[in-house]
Design a protein around this motif. Structure first.
Motif, mmCIF file in Angstrom:
data_model
loop_
_atom_site.group_PDB
_atom_site.id
_atom_site.type_symbol
_atom_site.label_atom_id
_atom_site.label_comp_id
_atom_site.label_asym_id
_atom_site.label_seq_id
_atom_site.Cartn_x
_atom_site.Cartn_y
_atom_site.Cartn_z
ATOM 1 N N VAL A 16 -6.560 -6.664 -15.993
ATOM 2 C CA VAL A 16 -5.861 -5.423 -15.674
ATOM 3 C C VAL A 16 -4.360 -5.674 -15.679
ATOM 4 O O VAL A 16 -3.579 -4.866 -16.167
ATOM 5 C CB VAL A 16 -6.321 -4.861 -14.304
ATOM 6 N N GLY A 42 -0.199 -4.454 -7.941
ATOM 7 C CA GLY A 42 0.271 -3.359 -8.778
ATOM 8 C C GLY A 42 1.679 -3.591 -9.278
ATOM 9 O O GLY A 42 2.240 -4.684 -9.128
ATOM 10 N N THR A 84 0.834 -1.205 0.000
ATOM 11 C CA THR A 84 0.000 0.000 0.000
ATOM 12 C C THR A 84 0.869 1.256 0.000
ATOM 13 O O THR A 84 0.611 2.197 -0.763
ATOM 14 C CB THR A 84 -0.937 -0.001 1.231
ATOM 15 N N HIS A 138 2.079 1.792 -9.882
ATOM 16 C CA HIS A 138 0.777 1.716 -10.559
ATOM 17 C C HIS A 138 -0.072 0.667 -9.853
ATOM 18 O O HIS A 138 0.302 -0.505 -9.819
ATOM 19 C CB HIS A 138 0.969 1.343 -12.032
ATOM 20 N N SER A 139 -1.193 1.087 -9.283
ATOM 21 C CA SER A 139 -2.112 0.150 -8.618
ATOM 22 C C SER A 139 -3.044 -0.467 -9.633
ATOM 23 O O SER A 139 -3.533 0.230 -10.537
ATOM 24 C CB SER A 139 -2.973 0.886 -7.588
ATOM 25 N N PHE A 140 -3.305 -1.754 -9.480
ATOM 26 C CA PHE A 140 -4.318 -2.392 -10.309
ATOM 27 C C PHE A 140 -5.689 -1.967 -9.796
ATOM 28 O O PHE A 140 -5.891 -1.808 -8.596
ATOM 29 C CB PHE A 140 -4.208 -3.919 -10.247
ATOM 30 N N ASP A 141 -6.647 -1.789 -10.710
ATOM 31 C CA ASP A 141 -8.001 -1.438 -10.302
ATOM 32 C C ASP A 141 -8.583 -2.526 -9.402
ATOM 33 O O ASP A 141 -9.295 -2.234 -8.452
ATOM 34 C CB ASP A 141 -8.905 -1.233 -11.518
ATOM 35 N N GLU A 142 -8.253 -3.763 -9.726
ATOM 36 C CA GLU A 142 -8.665 -4.898 -8.900
ATOM 37 C C GLU A 142 -7.472 -5.819 -8.715
ATOM 38 O O GLU A 142 -6.830 -6.192 -9.697
ATOM 39 C CB GLU A 142 -9.801 -5.676 -9.567
ATOM 40 N N THR A 197 -3.169 -5.866 -19.288
ATOM 41 C CA THR A 197 -3.029 -4.548 -19.898
ATOM 42 C C THR A 197 -1.750 -3.878 -19.430
ATOM 43 O O THR A 197 -0.990 -3.337 -20.232
ATOM 44 C CB THR A 197 -4.245 -3.662 -19.546
ATOM 45 N N THR A 198 -1.491 -3.924 -18.130
ATOM 46 C CA THR A 198 -0.286 -3.308 -17.578
ATOM 47 C C THR A 198 0.966 -3.969 -18.133
ATOM 48 O O THR A 198 1.921 -3.293 -18.504
ATOM 49 C CB THR A 198 -0.296 -3.388 -16.037
#
Length: 159
Positions: free
Chosen positions: A144, A55, A18, A104-108, A147-148
């Motif tokens: 996600v 992330g 986090t 970069h945090s993943f949305d989920e 994509t990253t």
């Protein structure tokens, strides 16, 4: 990155994941020598109770030295107290401070069960490198993440 097909899978406690993703923790410390060139993609795996990929970040630099020297150089960026650091480093003769950038945090988050459903996935105790097929497997586990990884590694995972 010297090896565009290689990424580092880094296991961290959820509170550190986090903090890295929020940008307040910019240096991750390890008890052993880490040899990863600047630009290496880091996949952040948050350990229990989260147990998920959460992330990415990139390695900006790696500082390998004695535990005392690494602490002196990076203490304000580690997100831990001196007591926690000393406990973690007890008995170590060498330490690495991984300076991380571009979090970069993943949305989920991509859960351990989803990662294992996509193939044989084993989170490391500390870290390990992943290449080609393993990265594809992770990309399949979560859209996600895919994509990253496609953005970060280009054509390697765009199957």
């Amino acid at each position: 990155m010297n090896d565009p097909e290689r990424a580092m899978l880094l296991s961290v406690h959820p509170r550190f994941a986090t903090a890295i993703l929020a940008g307040s923790k910019t240096v991750e410390v390890r008890r052993q020598r880490v040899a990863a060139p600047p630009g290496t993609l880091v996949l952040l795996y948050a350990t229990a109770p989260t147990m998920a990929l959460v992330g990415t970040a990139r390695i900006a630099a790696v500082h390998v030295a004695s535990p005392k020297e690494v602490w002196s150089a990076h203490r304000t960026q580690t997100g831990i107290s001196r007591r926690e650091y000393d406990t973690y480093m007890r008995g170590a003769t060498q330490a690495s401070g991984l300076t991380l950038e571009a979090p970069h945090s993943f949305d989920e988050p991509v859960t351990l069960s989803a990662l294992r459903a996509a193939g044989a996935f084993h989170p490391p105790q500390s870290y390990r490198y992943m290449k080609g097929d393993e990265l594809l497997q992770v990309a399949v586990a979560g859209p996600v993440v895919g994509t990253t990884l496609r953005e970060a590694l280009g054509d390697l995972v765009s199957a």
